[in-house]
Design a protein around this motif. Structure first.
Motif, PDB file in Angstrom:
ATOM      1  N   ALA A   1       0.839  -1.204   0.000  1.00 19.08           N
ATOM      2  CA  ALA A   1       0.000   0.000   0.000  1.00 19.08           C
ATOM      3  C   ALA A   1       0.872   1.252   0.000  1.00 19.08           C
ATOM      4  O   ALA A   1       0.571   2.230  -0.699  1.00 19.08           O
ATOM      5  CB  ALA A   1      -0.944  -0.007   1.202  1.00 19.08           C
ATOM      6  N   ALA A   2       1.969   1.229   0.745  1.00 17.63           N
ATOM      7  CA  ALA A   2       2.878   2.380   0.791  1.00 17.63           C
ATOM      8  C   ALA A   2       3.542   2.591  -0.568  1.00 17.63           C
ATOM      9  O   ALA A   2       3.649   3.728  -1.055  1.00 17.63           O
ATOM     10  CB  ALA A   2       3.921   2.181   1.885  1.00 17.63           C
ATOM     11  N   VAL A   3       3.979   1.496  -1.196  1.00 15.28           N
ATOM     12  CA  VAL A   3       4.601   1.599  -2.527  1.00 15.28           C
ATOM     13  C   VAL A   3       3.581   2.117  -3.539  1.00 15.28           C
ATOM     14  O   VAL A   3       3.892   2.988  -4.356  1.00 15.28           O
ATOM     15  CB  VAL A   3       5.186   0.235  -2.966  1.00 15.28           C
ATOM     16  N   ALA A   4       2.355   1.627  -3.462  1.00 13.93           N
ATOM     17  CA  ALA A   4       1.317   2.088  -4.380  1.00 13.93           C
ATOM     18  C   ALA A   4       1.033   3.571  -4.162  1.00 13.93           C
ATOM     19  O   ALA A   4       0.842   4.333  -5.120  1.00 13.93           O
ATOM     20  CB  ALA A   4       0.052   1.260  -4.196  1.00 13.93           C
ATOM     21  N   ALA A   5       1.030   4.021  -2.915  1.00 10.83           N
ATOM     22  CA  ALA A   5       0.785   5.433  -2.623  1.00 10.83           C
ATOM     23  C   ALA A   5       1.917   6.302  -3.164  1.00 10.83           C
ATOM     24  O   ALA A   5       1.678   7.383  -3.721  1.00 10.83           O
ATOM     25  CB  ALA A   5       0.619   5.633  -1.119  1.00 10.83           C
ATOM     26  N   VAL A   6       3.165   5.838  -3.030  1.00 11.17           N
ATOM     27  CA  VAL A   6       4.316   6.595  -3.546  1.00 11.17           C
ATOM     28  C   VAL A   6       4.255   6.660  -5.075  1.00 11.17           C
ATOM     29  O   VAL A   6       4.447   7.724  -5.674  1.00 11.17           O
ATOM     30  CB  VAL A   6       5.642   5.967  -3.061  1.00 11.17           C
ATOM     31  N   VAL A   7       3.969   5.540  -5.728  1.00 12.84           N
ATOM     32  CA  VAL A   7       3.869   5.522  -7.189  1.00 12.84           C
ATOM     33  C   VAL A   7       2.739   6.434  -7.658  1.00 12.84           C
ATOM     34  O   VAL A   7       2.895   7.208  -8.601  1.00 12.84           O
ATOM     35  CB  VAL A   7       3.675   4.080  -7.711  1.00 12.84           C
ATOM     36  N   PHE A   8       1.602   6.402  -6.961  1.00  8.75           N
ATOM     37  CA  PHE A   8       0.485   7.277  -7.305  1.00  8.75           C
ATOM     38  C   PHE A   8       0.871   8.742  -7.128  1.00  8.75           C
ATOM     39  O   PHE A   8       0.560   9.588  -7.976  1.00  8.75           O
ATOM     40  CB  PHE A   8      -0.746   6.944  -6.447  1.00  8.75           C
ATOM     41  N   GLY A   9       1.560   9.060  -6.050  1.00  8.13           N
ATOM     42  CA  GLY A   9       1.973  10.439  -5.800  1.00  8.13           C
ATOM     43  C   GLY A   9       2.933  10.953  -6.865  1.00  8.13           C
ATOM     44  O   GLY A   9       2.795  12.080  -7.354  1.00  8.13           O
ATOM     45  N   ILE A  10       3.909  10.143  -7.231  1.00 10.15           N
ATOM     46  CA  ILE A  10       4.859  10.546  -8.268  1.00 10.15           C
ATOM     47  C   ILE A  10       4.141  10.721  -9.607  1.00 10.15           C
ATOM     48  O   ILE A  10       4.369  11.687 -10.331  1.00 10.15           O
ATOM     49  CB  ILE A  10       6.005   9.521  -8.379  1.00 10.15           C
ATOM     50  N   THR A  11       3.257   9.796  -9.920  1.00 10.58           N
ATOM     51  CA  THR A  11       2.494   9.885 -11.170  1.00 10.58           C
ATOM     52  C   THR A  11       1.632  11.142 -11.189  1.00 10.58           C
ATOM     53  O   THR A  11       1.555  11.840 -12.204  1.00 10.58           O
ATOM     54  CB  THR A  11       1.615   8.638 -11.349  1.00 10.58           C
ATOM     55  N   ALA A  12       1.002  11.462 -10.068  1.00 17.04           N
ATOM     56  CA  ALA A  12       0.168  12.664  -9.997  1.00 17.04           C
ATOM     57  C   ALA A  12       1.013  13.919 -10.170  1.00 17.04           C
ATOM     58  O   ALA A  12       0.587  14.879 -10.816  1.00 17.04           O
ATOM     59  CB  ALA A  12      -0.586  12.699  -8.677  1.00 17.04           C
ATOM     60  N   LEU A  13       2.223  13.934  -9.617  1.00 18.25           N
ATOM     61  CA  LEU A  13       3.097  15.095  -9.778  1.00 18.25           C
ATOM     62  C   LEU A  13       3.562  15.246 -11.223  1.00 18.25           C
ATOM     63  O   LEU A  13       3.612  16.360 -11.761  1.00 18.25           O
ATOM     64  CB  LEU A  13       4.316  14.979  -8.861  1.00 18.25           C
ATOM     65  N   VAL A  14       3.909  14.155 -11.855  1.00 21.72           N
ATOM     66  CA  VAL A  14       4.431  14.217 -13.216  1.00 21.72           C
ATOM     67  C   VAL A  14       3.329  14.529 -14.221  1.00 21.72           C
ATOM     68  O   VAL A  14       3.489  15.383 -15.093  1.00 21.72           O
ATOM     69  CB  VAL A  14       5.150  12.891 -13.579  1.00 21.72           C
ATOM     70  N   PHE A  15       2.210  13.863 -14.130  1.00 27.47           N
ATOM     71  CA  PHE A  15       1.162  13.981 -15.142  1.00 27.47           C
ATOM     72  C   PHE A  15       0.009  14.894 -14.737  1.00 27.47           C
ATOM     73  O   PHE A  15      -0.927  15.083 -15.507  1.00 27.47           O
ATOM     74  CB  PHE A  15       0.602  12.597 -15.502  1.00 27.47           C
ATOM     75  N   GLY A  16       0.033  15.452 -13.569  1.00 24.44           N
ATOM     76  CA  GLY A  16      -1.050  16.317 -13.127  1.00 24.44           C
ATOM     77  C   GLY A  16      -2.174  15.518 -12.512  1.00 24.44           C
ATOM     78  O   GLY A  16      -2.080  14.303 -12.309  1.00 24.44           O
ATOM     79  N   ARG A  17      -3.245  16.225 -12.214  1.00 23.32           N
ATOM     80  CA  ARG A  17      -4.366  15.569 -11.549  1.00 23.32           C
ATOM     81  C   ARG A  17      -5.453  15.148 -12.515  1.00 23.32           C
ATOM     82  O   ARG A  17      -6.599  14.985 -12.137  1.00 23.32           O
ATOM     83  CB  ARG A  17      -4.942  16.496 -10.492  1.00 23.32           C
ATOM     84  N   GLY A  18      -5.138  15.033 -13.775  1.00 21.34           N
ATOM     85  CA  GLY A  18      -6.131  14.568 -14.721  1.00 21.34           C
ATOM     86  C   GLY A  18      -6.806  15.684 -15.487  1.00 21.34           C
ATOM     87  O   GLY A  18      -7.709  15.432 -16.268  1.00 21.34           O
TER      88      GLY A  18
END
Length: 119
Positions: A12-29
């Protein structure tokens, strides 16, 4: 059971970190509204495309390279400008030929007048 819980928490922690990095790089949609059909961000002058205009031209890249519709639009536009320039050049060459013929005719008639006046 304790080991499975640790794995679950780590995943869950790894998934949260990957989600956070993805949100920073690609924006919030958020997405820009799509361009209207036939519209393009690529710009050329309305009249008289010059070599510098073409040299400064940059095409926006799409997922797999350039947008073919924009490249086709620019190529069509440049072809139209070249056709127009060729047509104008042909007209001007025709006018030059007509002026040269008129000049030659006047030179002949002036030579005839001089010959008649010297008699």
């Amino acid at each position: 059971m304790g080991t499975a819980l640790i794995y679950l928490v780590v995943m869950a922690a790894v998934a949260a970190v990957v989600f956070g990095i993805t949100a920073l790089v690609f924006g919030r949609g958020e997405e820009l509204p799509p361009l209207a059909p036939g519209a393009t961000p690529t710009r050329l002058p309305v009249d008289g495309v010059t070599g510098d205009d073409v040299r400064e031209l940059r095409f926006p890249q799409a997922v797999r390279g350039y947008r073919m519709a924009e490249v086709d639009w620019v190529l069509d536009r440049l072809a139209t400008e070249l056709d127009r320039a060729d047509h104008e050049r042909a007209l001007l060459e025709g006018e030059i030929a007509a002026l040269r013929a008129e000049l030659a005719e006047r030179s002949r008639s002036d030579a005839g007048i001089e010959a008649d006046s010297s008699r």
